[in-house]
Design a protein around this motif. Sequence first.
Motif, PDB file in Angstrom:
ATOM      1  N   GLY A  57     -21.234  28.884 -36.448  1.00  0.00           N
ATOM      2  CA  GLY A  57     -21.227  29.158 -35.011  1.00  0.00           C
ATOM      3  C   GLY A  57     -20.710  30.553 -34.689  1.00  0.00           C
ATOM      4  O   GLY A  57     -21.134  31.177 -33.711  1.00  0.00           O
ATOM      5  N   THR A  58     -19.807  31.063 -35.513  1.00  0.00           N
ATOM      6  CA  THR A  58     -19.299  32.426 -35.303  1.00  0.00           C
ATOM      7  C   THR A  58     -20.419  33.440 -35.493  1.00  0.00           C
ATOM      8  O   THR A  58     -20.539  34.407 -34.737  1.00  0.00           O
ATOM      9  CB  THR A  58     -18.142  32.710 -36.296  1.00  0.00           C
ATOM     10  N   ALA A  59     -21.268  33.194 -36.486  1.00  0.00           N
ATOM     11  CA  ALA A  59     -22.417  34.089 -36.702  1.00  0.00           C
ATOM     12  C   ALA A  59     -23.432  33.936 -35.568  1.00  0.00           C
ATOM     13  O   ALA A  59     -24.029  34.920 -35.123  1.00  0.00           O
ATOM     14  CB  ALA A  59     -23.074  33.791 -38.046  1.00  0.00           C
ATOM     15  N   PHE A  60     -23.617  32.712 -35.090  1.00  0.00           N
ATOM     16  CA  PHE A  60     -24.585  32.500 -33.993  1.00  0.00           C
ATOM     17  C   PHE A  60     -24.185  33.296 -32.751  1.00  0.00           C
ATOM     18  O   PHE A  60     -25.036  33.764 -32.004  1.00  0.00           O
ATOM     19  CB  PHE A  60     -24.702  31.014 -33.656  1.00  0.00           C
ATOM     20  N   LYS A  61     -22.859  33.420 -32.539  1.00  0.00           N
ATOM     21  CA  LYS A  61     -22.424  34.226 -31.389  1.00  0.00           C
ATOM     22  C   LYS A  61     -22.880  35.676 -31.543  1.00  0.00           C
ATOM     23  O   LYS A  61     -23.194  36.345 -30.562  1.00  0.00           O
ATOM     24  CB  LYS A  61     -20.898  34.170 -31.258  1.00  0.00           C
ATOM     25  N   ALA A  62     -22.907  36.153 -32.788  1.00  0.00           N
ATOM     26  CA  ALA A  62     -23.324  37.544 -33.020  1.00  0.00           C
ATOM     27  C   ALA A  62     -24.841  37.706 -32.956  1.00  0.00           C
ATOM     28  O   ALA A  62     -25.347  38.712 -32.475  1.00  0.00           O
ATOM     29  CB  ALA A  62     -22.811  38.018 -34.384  1.00  0.00           C
ATOM     30  N   THR A  63     -25.566  36.729 -33.458  1.00  0.00           N
ATOM     31  CA  THR A  63     -27.030  36.871 -33.544  1.00  0.00           C
ATOM     32  C   THR A  63     -27.748  36.300 -32.328  1.00  0.00           C
ATOM     33  O   THR A  63     -28.917  36.610 -32.102  1.00  0.00           O
ATOM     34  CB  THR A  63     -27.585  36.136 -34.784  1.00  0.00           C
ATOM     35  N   GLY A  64     -27.054  35.454 -31.569  1.00  0.00           N
ATOM     36  CA  GLY A  64     -27.733  34.776 -30.465  1.00  0.00           C
ATOM     37  C   GLY A  64     -28.605  33.628 -30.932  1.00  0.00           C
ATOM     38  O   GLY A  64     -29.321  33.027 -30.132  1.00  0.00           O
ATOM     39  N   ALA A  65     -28.562  33.324 -32.229  1.00  0.00           N
ATOM     40  CA  ALA A  65     -29.379  32.234 -32.762  1.00  0.00           C
ATOM     41  C   ALA A  65     -28.720  30.892 -32.450  1.00  0.00           C
ATOM     42  O   ALA A  65     -27.551  30.821 -32.064  1.00  0.00           O
ATOM     43  CB  ALA A  65     -29.550  32.391 -34.265  1.00  0.00           C
ATOM     44  N   LEU A 121     -46.767  35.730 -32.191  1.00  0.00           N
ATOM     45  CA  LEU A 121     -45.508  35.061 -32.498  1.00  0.00           C
ATOM     46  C   LEU A 121     -44.659  34.876 -31.245  1.00  0.00           C
ATOM     47  O   LEU A 121     -43.863  33.935 -31.157  1.00  0.00           O
ATOM     48  CB  LEU A 121     -44.768  35.907 -33.543  1.00  0.00           C
ATOM     49  N   GLY A 122     -44.837  35.745 -30.276  1.00  0.00           N
ATOM     50  CA  GLY A 122     -44.108  35.603 -29.013  1.00  0.00           C
ATOM     51  C   GLY A 122     -44.347  34.257 -28.343  1.00  0.00           C
ATOM     52  O   GLY A 122     -43.463  33.729 -27.666  1.00  0.00           O
ATOM     53  N   THR A 123     -45.539  33.702 -28.521  1.00  0.00           N
ATOM     54  CA  THR A 123     -45.830  32.379 -27.964  1.00  0.00           C
ATOM     55  C   THR A 123     -44.924  31.325 -28.603  1.00  0.00           C
ATOM     56  O   THR A 123     -44.413  30.428 -27.931  1.00  0.00           O
ATOM     57  CB  THR A 123     -47.313  32.027 -28.189  1.00  0.00           C
ATOM     58  N   ALA A 124     -44.725  31.447 -29.913  1.00  0.00           N
ATOM     59  CA  ALA A 124     -43.816  30.520 -30.597  1.00  0.00           C
ATOM     60  C   ALA A 124     -42.370  30.752 -30.162  1.00  0.00           C
ATOM     61  O   ALA A 124     -41.606  29.792 -29.994  1.00  0.00           O
ATOM     62  CB  ALA A 124     -43.949  30.670 -32.114  1.00  0.00           C
ATOM     63  N   PHE A 125     -42.008  32.012 -29.977  1.00  0.00           N
ATOM     64  CA  PHE A 125     -40.627  32.295 -29.556  1.00  0.00           C
ATOM     65  C   PHE A 125     -40.321  31.629 -28.215  1.00  0.00           C
ATOM     66  O   PHE A 125     -39.189  31.206 -27.972  1.00  0.00           O
ATOM     67  CB  PHE A 125     -40.380  33.800 -29.466  1.00  0.00           C
ATOM     68  N   LYS A 126     -41.327  31.555 -27.347  1.00  0.00           N
ATOM     69  CA  LYS A 126     -41.088  30.873 -26.069  1.00  0.00           C
ATOM     70  C   LYS A 126     -40.740  29.404 -26.298  1.00  0.00           C
ATOM     71  O   LYS A 126     -39.953  28.827 -25.561  1.00  0.00           O
ATOM     72  CB  LYS A 126     -42.319  30.980 -25.175  1.00  0.00           C
ATOM     73  N   ALA A 127     -41.336  28.803 -27.319  1.00  0.00           N
ATOM     74  CA  ALA A 127     -41.066  27.390 -27.607  1.00  0.00           C
ATOM     75  C   ALA A 127     -39.729  27.194 -28.308  1.00  0.00           C
ATOM     76  O   ALA A 127     -39.017  26.225 -28.052  1.00  0.00           O
ATOM     77  CB  ALA A 127     -42.193  26.804 -28.451  1.00  0.00           C
ATOM     78  N   THR A 128     -39.386  28.114 -29.216  1.00  0.00           N
ATOM     79  CA  THR A 128     -38.175  27.913 -30.014  1.00  0.00           C
ATOM     80  C   THR A 128     -36.945  28.552 -29.390  1.00  0.00           C
ATOM     81  O   THR A 128     -35.817  28.212 -29.763  1.00  0.00           O
ATOM     82  CB  THR A 128     -38.343  28.515 -31.431  1.00  0.00           C
ATOM     83  N   GLY A 129     -37.172  29.508 -28.476  1.00  0.00           N
ATOM     84  CA  GLY A 129     -36.035  30.257 -27.949  1.00  0.00           C
ATOM     85  C   GLY A 129     -35.556  31.335 -28.894  1.00  0.00           C
ATOM     86  O   GLY A 129     -34.534  31.975 -28.637  1.00  0.00           O
ATOM     87  N   ALA A 130     -36.278  31.513 -30.004  1.00  0.00           N
ATOM     88  CA  ALA A 130     -35.878  32.534 -30.973  1.00  0.00           C
ATOM     89  C   ALA A 130     -36.318  33.917 -30.492  1.00  0.00           C
ATOM     90  O   ALA A 130     -37.129  34.052 -29.581  1.00  0.00           O
ATOM     91  CB  ALA A 130     -36.496  32.236 -32.334  1.00  0.00           C
TER      92      ALA A 130
END
Lengths: 202, 202
Positions: free
Chosen positions: A44-52, B43-52
């Motif tokens: 979770g600490t890394a997720f804060k940095a990456t936004g993942a 890939l942007g279409t997938a990013f909309k689904a995953t939030g990545a």
Amino acid sequence: MTGDRPIDFWFDFASGYAYFAALEIEDLGRRVGRPVRWRPYTLGTAFKATGARGLSSTPLKRDYARTDWHRIARLRGVPFALPDHHPSVALAATRVFYLIDTQDPEAAKRFARALFDAYFTRGIDSGNLEHVLAVAAVLGLDTDALAADAVAPDIKQKVKLISEQAVALGVFGSPFFLVDGEPFWGWDRMAMMEKWIGRGGW
Amino acid sequence: MTGDRPIDFWFDFASGYAYFAALEIEDLGRRVGRPVRWRPYTLGTAFKATGARGLSSTPLKRDYARTDWHRIARLRGVPFALPDHHPSVALAATRVFYLIDTQDPEAAKRFARALFDAYFTRGIDSGNLEHVLAVAAVLGLDTDALAADAVAPDIKQKVKLISEQAVALGVFGSPFFLVDGEPFWGWDRMAMMEKWIGRGGW
């Protein structure tokens, strides 16, 4: 002279891919003649940095990962069952790991392997201190001392600092390996890392 | 009877890992006796689904990916240079690909390989239609017709629908492979996919 330089094995105790890596990393280390330093941290600490977000919180990736974990387990011939409460926030397990590690790194590795096994085959909760201590008890560790130390400010601060150190080193996933400064992300990169160490890079 | 069933190779033209996959997938298909269907999507279409977000927009992962791409290129002995304008939104390339693909899938593959090469070794912009048509021209394709069709509503709608279809199939990355309904995500899973096809699963 490279034989002493460790492979740093960064992971989160609630990571499915780290479970598989934990089953294989010591054999890899022996094959290439490198010690392995186990470095659990809070992803979770890394997720804060990456936004993942975690795999299990991400649409599409969540379903893929579940398919993939079971596929890897069948390929390797190892048990795998995802707990209903997955993903646990495995702070309790991480704190107990470092309490043991300070005294005896090899005992800490045994604890980590037992913890992974208990979580990914029997569904214990690695965020629940009582569950975590039960795993330590089977290994003959002093659970009364661990129970007291695991809730003390010192170890909480230590795990926080180690997780921040991971991010400062560029670590953002689980498993994530650093060897001679070279980063390798993912269970599926262990073969490449082994080749890299064997050749001395390329 | 499995020999006719294709490997669907989903990718985004601006994906570094897809560049490496594109260099290897046809050889893999020949080894396992399967045709390969090239399926560029946005890939942007997938990013909309995953939030990545894209690798190049994600702290830490961005730096890792750049290190990793150069490392893979050295391992494989292939050229690699990241364009200054990376990542391009490769809509123009994707539209031109499907215009060619409708007429001649093999010509579309040649175009795709030439496009990847032009982007990842010479820094053309795969989002710029003129650049994309210059790549098609070298292959002897009818660029006047492509230039007109590439800006027509039909192909825009087609690429949008294909990208939505990808997400509906569970595709969320690049490269991403589907074979006999089984998903494999990433350049670093091609060896596992080859084993899977060879064994008929496990």
